[in-house]
Design a protein around this motif. Structure first.
Motif, short mmCIF file in Angstrom:
data_model
loop_
_atom_site.label_atom_id
_atom_site.label_comp_id
_atom_site.label_asym_id
_atom_site.label_seq_id
_atom_site.Cartn_x
_atom_site.Cartn_y
_atom_site.Cartn_z
N ASN A 93 0.82 -1.20 0.00
CA ASN A 93 0.00 0.00 0.00
C ASN A 93 0.85 1.26 0.00
O ASN A 93 0.52 2.26 -0.65
CB ASN A 93 -0.94 0.01 1.21
N ASP A 94 1.97 1.22 0.73
CA ASP A 94 2.88 2.38 0.77
C ASP A 94 3.48 2.64 -0.60
O ASP A 94 3.63 3.80 -1.02
CB ASP A 94 3.99 2.14 1.80
N GLU A 95 3.84 1.57 -1.32
CA GLU A 95 4.42 1.74 -2.66
C GLU A 95 3.38 2.29 -3.64
O GLU A 95 3.70 3.11 -4.51
CB GLU A 95 4.98 0.41 -3.16
N ILE A 96 2.13 1.83 -3.50
CA ILE A 96 1.07 2.33 -4.37
C ILE A 96 0.82 3.81 -4.11
O ILE A 96 0.63 4.60 -5.05
CB ILE A 96 -0.23 1.52 -4.18
N MET A 97 0.83 4.20 -2.84
CA MET A 97 0.61 5.61 -2.51
C MET A 97 1.79 6.47 -2.99
O MET A 97 1.60 7.62 -3.39
CB MET A 97 0.41 5.78 -1.01
N LEU A 98 3.00 5.91 -2.96
CA LEU A 98 4.15 6.62 -3.52
C LEU A 98 3.95 6.81 -5.02
O LEU A 98 4.23 7.88 -5.57
CB LEU A 98 5.44 5.83 -3.25
N LEU A 99 3.46 5.77 -5.66
CA LEU A 99 3.16 5.83 -7.09
C LEU A 99 2.16 6.96 -7.37
O LEU A 99 2.35 7.77 -8.28
CB LEU A 99 2.58 4.48 -7.53
N PHE A 100 1.11 7.01 -6.57
CA PHE A 100 0.06 8.00 -6.76
C PHE A 100 0.56 9.42 -6.47
O PHE A 100 0.27 10.35 -7.22
CB PHE A 100 -1.13 7.67 -5.86
N ARG A 101 1.32 9.58 -5.40
CA ARG A 101 1.81 10.92 -5.05
C ARG A 101 2.81 11.43 -6.07
O ARG A 101 2.90 12.64 -6.31
CB ARG A 101 2.43 10.92 -3.65
N THR A 102 3.55 10.52 -6.69
CA THR A 102 4.52 10.92 -7.70
C THR A 102 3.84 11.24 -9.03
O THR A 102 4.20 12.21 -9.71
CB THR A 102 5.55 9.80 -7.92
N PHE A 103 2.85 10.42 -9.36
CA PHE A 103 2.19 10.55 -10.66
C PHE A 103 0.72 10.16 -10.50
O PHE A 103 0.34 9.02 -10.77
CB PHE A 103 2.89 9.65 -11.68
N PRO A 104 -0.14 11.10 -10.07
CA PRO A 104 -1.54 10.78 -9.77
C PRO A 104 -2.29 10.09 -10.89
O PRO A 104 -3.17 9.26 -10.64
CB PRO A 104 -2.15 12.16 -9.46
N ILE A 105 -1.96 10.41 -12.14
CA ILE A 105 -2.68 9.83 -13.28
C ILE A 105 -2.55 8.31 -13.32
O ILE A 105 -3.36 7.62 -13.94
CB ILE A 105 -2.19 10.47 -14.59
N SER A 106 -1.55 7.77 -12.63
CA SER A 106 -1.37 6.32 -12.61
C SER A 106 -2.59 5.59 -12.07
O SER A 106 -2.83 4.42 -12.39
CB SER A 106 -0.14 5.95 -11.77
N MET A 107 -3.41 6.28 -11.26
CA MET A 107 -4.61 5.65 -10.71
C MET A 107 -5.82 5.83 -11.63
O MET A 107 -6.89 5.29 -11.36
CB MET A 107 -4.93 6.23 -9.33
N SER A 108 -5.65 6.57 -12.71
CA SER A 108 -6.75 6.76 -13.67
C SER A 108 -6.63 5.82 -14.85
O SER A 108 -7.54 5.76 -15.68
CB SER A 108 -6.76 8.21 -14.18
N LEU A 109 -5.53 5.11 -14.96
CA LEU A 109 -5.32 4.22 -16.09
C LEU A 109 -6.25 3.01 -16.01
O LEU A 109 -6.62 2.57 -14.92
CB LEU A 109 -3.86 3.75 -16.12
N SER A 110 -6.61 2.47 -17.15
CA SER A 110 -7.49 1.31 -17.18
C SER A 110 -6.73 0.06 -16.71
O SER A 110 -5.49 0.01 -16.76
CB SER A 110 -8.01 1.07 -18.60
N GLU A 111 -7.48 -0.93 -16.28
CA GLU A 111 -6.86 -2.18 -15.84
C GLU A 111 -6.07 -2.81 -16.99
O GLU A 111 -4.95 -3.32 -16.79
CB GLU A 111 -7.93 -3.16 -15.36
N LYS A 112 -6.62 -2.78 -18.19
CA LYS A 112 -5.92 -3.35 -19.35
C LYS A 112 -4.59 -2.65 -19.60
O LYS A 112 -3.57 -3.29 -19.85
CB LYS A 112 -6.81 -3.24 -20.59
#
Length: 388
Positions: A260-279
């Motif tokens: 979860n910490d790595e995912i939040m780092l991903l999001f804080r660095t580049f928020p658009i990463s959470m808007s990408l489609s699953e595919k």
């Protein structure tokens, strides 16, 4: 003596006012069958609506003669609206056909035209939000335009913002837009960021006040700095995402071993990463991790690579680099950042043009004009890349 009826108006006065406003756009409150038949026929034959759509629109529109609607259509055509767009416009705003072309519509269209809106721009805005033509030029359109320009400074930037979100033209400056902009200023957002926000994400200003403040608070609690542009990107992500969708995206990244910490780092660095489609996430991660052998922990530090096109950017570059590695021309532990992040010109100079004497077909490989097998490499050497 002042009438008590004026001092204490009937509770139905608002209904009466609304009825009066509607009659401004209506030629007959109770059409006879011939008028109704003419209305449906006109909507089908002159405006391109389907019989079903025409019948539905005719419940809000009663035409008597073709002169007024013909004038409206002609005026709209003169300002760039095409016949193919009339059905969409009139399905949502059929009473537009009863507006006064010269007094009601022309001044608004002339205003847009004077502010660097092209015919294509006007087409796009009216297709998405024809109701703007029912709003007051002096009380709604001009004040809103001036508000945007007071922040964006340039007409072309205001045009860009309105094209991004035409429906923002329906918002009130004093009741909707200004309070939200003031709130962002109060938390320290600089004017440069406000300009970026207003230009790229004007749709956020259409949120209800409670939802807007809830999202801003949540983004701040996640540690985003209002001084940084990523703060705005995070707001935009939350605007278009429910809590259940957020959890689904978290689960997708967990499948690749991220905490979860790595995912939040991903999001804080580049928020658009959470808007990408699953595919998109799964195919890109599969290629980078399983085909190229790059570690997940490194990807989380440069998550912008997840937004690169797999077919147009990632695979062509990785093919080139893989060939160079097999030829012994570059080191095996070449970092993916140096491969994926450079602009195309820089990549070509560093990895393609530099080695064209040794591998003449390298540029053709990059362009997809030849395959790795044509360069003499066995499939096992390419570790499955050639099949992608």
């Amino acid at each position: 003596m002042v009438s008590s009826q004026l001092l204490n108006p009937s509770p139905n006065w608002r209904t009466a006012v609304k009825s009066f406003k509607f009659r401004l756009f209506s030629s007959s409150p109770s059409p006879n069958p011939e008028q109704h038949s003419f209305t449906v026929s006109y909507l089908i034959n002159s405006c391109g609506l389907s019989p079903q759509s025409a019948l539905s629109a005719s419940r809000k529109l009663h035409l008597v003669t073709p002169e007024r609607p013909d004038s409206v259509l002609t005026l709209l055509r003169n300002y760039g609206v095409t016949d193919t767009q009339f059905p969409k416009i009139l399905r949502s705003f059929p009473s537009l056909l009863l507006a006064d072309p010269d007094k009601t519509l022309l001044p608004k269209l002339e205003f847009f035209h004077s502010k660097e809106f092209t015919g294509a721009d006007i087409r796009r805005i009216l297709s998405s939000c024809p109701l703007i033509l029912s709003r007051s030029l002096e009380k709604q359109i001009i004040p809103l335009y001036n508000f945007f320009k007071s922040i964006l400074h340039l007409d072309k930037m205001v045009v860009h913002a309105f094209k991004r979100s035409p429906r923002v033209l329906l918002e009130s400056v004093d009741k909707s837009l200004l309070p939200k902009i003031t709130a962002l200023r109060d938390i320290g957002m600089p004017e440069s960021s406000l300009r970026f926000f207003l230009r790229q994400f004007p749709n956020v200003l259409q949120l209800k006040h409670e939802k807007f403040h809830e999202i801003v608070k949540e983004v701040m609690e996640l540690g985003f700095d209002p001084l940084q542009v990523v703060f705005i990107n995070a707001i935009q992500v939350f605007v278009g995402m429910s809590k259940s969708t957020w959890e689904q995206k978290m689960e997708i990244y967990r499948r690749w071993g991220m905490s979860n910490d790595e995912i939040m780092l991903l999001f804080r660095t580049f928020p658009i990463s959470m808007s990408l489609s699953e595919k998109n996430i799964m195919s890109t991660m599969d290629f980078l991790v399983n085909k190229m052998g790059w570690k997940v922990t490194k990807i989380t530090r440069v998550p912008s690579c997840l937004c690169y096109s797999l077919e147009r950017r990632i695979i062509p570059r990785c093919l080139v680099v893989k060939v160079l590695i097999l030829k012994g021309l570059v080191k095996k532990d070449l970092g993916f950042v140096s491969v994926l992040k450079p602009a195309e010109k820089e990549f070509l100079e560093k990895f393609v043009i530099k080695y064209q004497n040794e591998i003449p077909e390298l540029l053709n490989l990059y362009k997809g004009e030849v395959g790795v097998l044509e360069l003499g490499f066995a499939s096992e050497e390419m570790c499955g890349i050639k099949q992608l």
